[in-house]
Design a protein around this motif. Structure first.
Motif: not given
Length: 428
Positions: A376-383
């Motif tokens: 929700t706050p943002g993000g570029e990479l999910v591990t």
């Protein structure tokens, strides 16, 4: 070599390589009588001939190995002396030559090189400036220890230092040897196995740093530990949580002058900072980055650049750790009231920042819901790190669903093999 029959000029000789390994299969220090085996084995002793001639070949090879600076422990180079065990081997072989009627070589000298109280040895045998640190040689005898307990002892000593040796005395007892900065714990390790006797503790300067920088991570799971090692990090297995002495030993074992330590858990920060403060008095520069999860630690390691100035590298790693939000899925074991509402046994709890933020019917749904919330706050990479009980299909399905709902986000799935959480999630 060794005579296989009565001592005579025609006795056949046995290759050194065919004799039992006196080191007991351990890893002895270089430049000592045990590591000198290879020098004798390559000296042409695999021939059959007169005992005096073969003994003289062995004695000459041992004398030449003794005089070399390369490979000798730094404390010997600094003192300008040869290894006592190696010197004794030359004396014994010269005596064998004389007893067989041959002409022994000149008496070996116990001095070699120039003593230097602030010097160390490089890989080429050269002396370089070095600041000494306190290291101890610890030896003791254990009567009739249990073989299984010996393996535990060996592993414990390997975590405390190097040059670990456990050699049987032929009568059921075992001589124990280790070079360590923690003499007390080394003796205590023997007490856990039996009743040590003949305890000897002698102060020795340790080996000088072998590299400029290192990154040390404390990780419980094998999969995440393998990821850290593959990325160039040092790993201290944190299952159970390490003691101050174990953290100290791990920092020293990196062989680096500047060490960044990532505890990868909030509750391990105190023990880490305590160890870091103690080791600074030994001339090792230690910085603790308060990474609170394995994924924060791995994120920090990913931006580590040895070519960058050390202060700038620490800042970059700290920023990467702080920018990684982490969460995980757990299985409810009993009825309870959580911040997300009441839960029943078997339901999936989504945990973020130490609090239950959602309750899901299964792992697949819980993973997707938790990812949506964390993005929700943002993000570029999910591990994603899959736990030991989680199937590969869980990660594959999660990646497919998240790419469909969040096409702007990259997804990476690894086998973490952690036992507490079926799935751990990090968002950068």
């Amino acid at each position: 070599g060794a005579a296989t029959g009565p001592s005579s000029a025609g006795a056949e000789l046995t290759r050194v390589a065919d004799l039992p390994d006196p080191s007991g299969g351990t890893d002895p220090s270089g430049g000592t009588v045990l590591s000198g085996r290879a020098d004798l084995d390559g000296a042409g002793l695999d021939t059959t001939g007169a005992l005096a001639e073969a003994a003289r070949v062995a004695a000459d090879a041992a004398r030449a190995a003794l005089a070399r600076a390369t490979g000798r422990p730094p404390e010997l180079v600094r003192a300008g002396v040869v290894d006592a065990g190696g010197l004794g081997l030359v004396v014994v072989l010269d005596a064998l030559v004389a007893a067989a009627g041959g002409d022994p070589g000149p008496p070996p000298s116990s001095q070699v090189g120039t003593p230097g109280p602030a010097s160390a040895v490089t890989a080429d045998g050269e002396l370089v400036p070095w600041v000494p640190q306190p290291v101890y040689e610890v030896t003791y005898w254990l009567p009739g220890p249990d073989p299984a307990a010996l393996e535990t002892l060996r592993a414990r000593l390997a975590g405390l230092g190097d040059s670990v040796g456990l050699a049987g005395d032929g009568g059921g007892g075992v001589m124990v040897h280790v070079h360590t900065t923690e003499a007390g714990p080394a003796v205590e390790a023997g007490l856990a196995v039996g009743r040590p006797s003949g305890i000897r503790i002698e102060a020795l300067p340790p080996a000088p740093p072998t590299r400029d920088r290192a990154v040390l991570l404390m990780i419980e799971s094998s999969g995440a530990g393998a990821l850290a090692r593959a990325a160039g990090g040092n790993v201290l297995v944190a299952d159970p949580d390490p003691t101050v002495d174990e953290v100290l030993a791990a920092i020293r074992a990196t062989g680096a002058e500047h060490v960044v330590v990532l505890p990868c858990a909030t509750h391990r920060r105190t023990v880490t900072e305590t160890a870091a403060e103690r080791v600074r008095f030994e001339g090792i520069d230690v910085v603790v980055i308060p990474a609170s999860s394995v994924l924060q630690g791995l994120a920090a390691l990913a931006v580590h650049d040895p070519a960058r100035r050390a202060p700038d590298d620490v800042v970059a790693m700290a920023e990467a750790a702080a920018a990684t939000r982490t969460g995980g899925l757990a299985v409810a074991e009993a009825e309870a009231l959580t911040w997300a509402g009441p839960c029943r046994p078997g339901e999936i709890l989504g945990i973020s920042d130490g609090e239950v933020v959602l309750i899901a019917p299964d792992l697949a749904v819980g993973a997707l819901w938790l990812a949506h919330r964390m993005l929700t706050p943002g993000g570029e990479l999910v591990t994603v790190l899959l736990g030991s009980a989680a199937p590969d299909e869980l990660g594959e399905r999660f990646a497919e669903d998240l790419r469909r709902t969040h096409p702007e986000v990259d997804v990476v799935v690894h086998r973490g093999e952690q036992g507490d959480y079926p799935l751990v999630l990090g968002v950068e």
